[in-house]
Design an enzyme around this catalytic site. Structure first.
Site, PDB file in Angstrom:
ATOM      1  CG  ASP A  96     -17.567 -54.539  25.536  1.00  0.00           C
ATOM      2  OD1 ASP A  96     -18.289 -54.789  24.342  1.00  0.00           O
ATOM      3  OD2 ASP A  96     -16.465 -54.209  25.443  1.00  0.00           O
ATOM      4  NE  ARG A 134     -15.055 -58.394  22.072  1.00  0.00           N
ATOM      5  CZ  ARG A 134     -14.398 -57.628  23.080  1.00  0.00           C
ATOM      6  NH1 ARG A 134     -13.396 -58.240  23.565  1.00  0.00           N
ATOM      7  NH2 ARG A 134     -15.258 -56.750  23.736  1.00  0.00           N
ATOM      8  CG  ASN A 186     -22.630 -48.642  21.238  1.00  0.00           C
ATOM      9  OD1 ASN A 186     -23.186 -48.690  22.254  1.00  0.00           O
ATOM     10  ND2 ASN A 186     -21.495 -48.810  20.777  1.00  0.00           N
TER      11      ASN A 186
HETATM   12  C1  IPE Z   1     -19.419 -49.687  25.549  1.00  0.00           C
HETATM   13  O1  IPE Z   1     -19.106 -50.764  24.495  1.00  0.00           O
HETATM   14  C2  IPE Z   1     -20.852 -49.374  25.020  1.00  0.00           C
HETATM   15  C3  IPE Z   1     -21.774 -50.516  25.678  1.00  0.00           C
HETATM   16  C4  IPE Z   1     -21.400 -51.437  26.189  1.00  0.00           C
HETATM   17  C5  IPE Z   1     -23.364 -50.027  25.482  1.00  0.00           C
HETATM   18  P1  IPE Z   1     -18.460 -50.776  23.104  1.00  0.00           P
HETATM   19  O2  IPE Z   1     -17.934 -52.002  22.707  1.00  0.00           O
HETATM   20  O3  IPE Z   1     -19.309 -49.801  22.335  1.00  0.00           O
HETATM   21  O4  IPE Z   1     -17.016 -49.923  23.576  1.00  0.00           O
HETATM   22  P2  IPE Z   1     -15.660 -49.886  22.654  1.00  0.00           P
HETATM   23  O5  IPE Z   1     -16.293 -49.410  21.552  1.00  0.00           O
HETATM   24  O6  IPE Z   1     -15.073 -51.275  22.659  1.00  0.00           O
HETATM   25  O7  IPE Z   1     -15.020 -48.660  23.274  1.00  0.00           O
HETATM   26  C1  IPE Z   2     -21.861 -54.837  23.946  1.00  0.00           C
HETATM   27  O1  IPE Z   2     -21.234 -55.940  23.168  1.00  0.00           O
HETATM   28  C2  IPE Z   2     -23.210 -54.316  23.567  1.00  0.00           C
HETATM   29  C3  IPE Z   2     -23.135 -52.943  22.838  1.00  0.00           C
HETATM   30  C4  IPE Z   2     -22.409 -52.313  22.863  1.00  0.00           C
HETATM   31  C5  IPE Z   2     -24.767 -52.664  22.470  1.00  0.00           C
HETATM   32  P1  IPE Z   2     -20.397 -55.639  21.634  1.00  0.00           P
HETATM   33  O2  IPE Z   2     -21.490 -55.482  20.699  1.00  0.00           O
HETATM   34  O3  IPE Z   2     -19.867 -54.295  21.927  1.00  0.00           O
HETATM   35  O4  IPE Z   2     -19.617 -56.757  21.580  1.00  0.00           O
HETATM   36  P2  IPE Z   2     -17.848 -56.993  21.085  1.00  0.00           P
HETATM   37  O5  IPE Z   2     -17.466 -55.815  21.983  1.00  0.00           O
HETATM   38  O6  IPE Z   2     -18.278 -56.703  19.719  1.00  0.00           O
HETATM   39  O7  IPE Z   2     -17.675 -58.162  21.297  1.00  0.00           O
HETATM   40 MG    MG Z   3     -17.940 -53.932  22.553  1.00  0.00          MG
END
Ligand code: IPE
Ligand code: IPE
Ligand code: MG
Length: 242
Positions: free
Chosen positions: A19, A23, A67
């Protein structure tokens, strides 16, 4: 690698919630998809490293059942990255001569683009056949969806008269999960400062040790993984006992 604990204190199965890509990109004034590209590189580094240090199973959360709520362009960019990775996977996947690890996929892959489905099934190897690291990629994965999927299989057995409802066990539920036959995650790592599991390994994480860090996934290093493993080795796992 030098600082790792003795084998008996090493986690057998590590879960990683990748994650913070969005950002990371935002901080640099880049589009979110650039964050995913950077995150995919780190995925390769960390999966190779888990193999190098002899981890039995490592599960990466790559795309959740939630997602799909993201903008279509971002979902498409992620699918493109999975496709690129799997197209190159021949050099990564297990080869008796070269070593390597076994790639597996957890999740409902019937809902991903057809082309990707084909790559998934041609890359996936039988997890039990070979004695090497299993790298699971959780793709269109949701812990609740996974439990539901297992429960439906059990219900069908009951309907066919093969199993009595009163005889259903926890093992029956676990046997219908995508991780059947694998150890439960000993350690779950989530970078990016979020303190939640977001539907990751919901059944299997009942007694997992959780490790959180503020580092964003594209900045995550093998040193961070070492640190998580060292912290894990110091934990006192009681499983309800004393
Ligand atoms: C969790 O991250 C899913 C993956 C890393 C694939 P998200 O960014 O989707 O989770 P939330 O929305 O912050 O809970
Ligand atoms: C994790 O990074 C990747 C996936 C969930 C596919 P994010 O895309 O959730 O990154 P943030 O949380 O928006 O920074
Ligand atoms: Mg995320």
């Amino acid at each position: 690698m030098s600082n790792l604990p003795p084998k008996e204190f090493m986690p057998k199965h590590i879960g990683i919630i990748m994650d913070g890509n969005g950002r990371w990109a935002k901080e640099r004034g880049l589009p979110r998809s650039d964050g995913h590209v950077a995150g995919a590189k780190v995925f390769r580094t960390i999966s190779d490293y888990c193999h190098e240090i002899g981890i039995e199973v490592v599960t990466f959360y790559a795309f959740s059942t939630e997602n799909w709520k993201r903008p279509p362009a971002e979902v498409a960019a992620l699918m493109k990255l999975f496709k690129e990775y799997l197209t190159e996977a021949d050099e990564i996947k297990y080869d008796r001569q070269k070593g390597g690890y076994i790639l597996r996929f957890l999740g409902d892959t019937s809902a991903i683009p057809k082309e990707l489905q084909k790559l998934v099934s041609s890359t996936q190897l039988d997890a039990t056949a070979l004695d090497t690291t299993i790298v699971n990629i959780a793709l269109n994965y949701g812990g609740r969806q996974e439990i539901l999927h297992s429960v439906k299989q059990i219900a069908e057995k009951v309907e066919r008269g093969e199993l009595k409802a009163s005889k259903i066990t926890e093992d029956d539920i676990a046997a219908g999960l995508y991780t059947a036959g694998m150890p439960e995650p000993d350690l779950i790592i989530r970078p990016s400062g979020e303190l939640r599991l977001s539907n990751f390994l919901t059944w299997q994480s009942a007694y997992s040790e959780l490790w959180f860090s503020d580092v964003l996934w594209p900045d995550f290093t093998t040193d961070d993984l070492d640190k998580a493993i060292m912290d894990y080795a110091k934990r006192n796992r009681r499983f309800g006992g004393v």
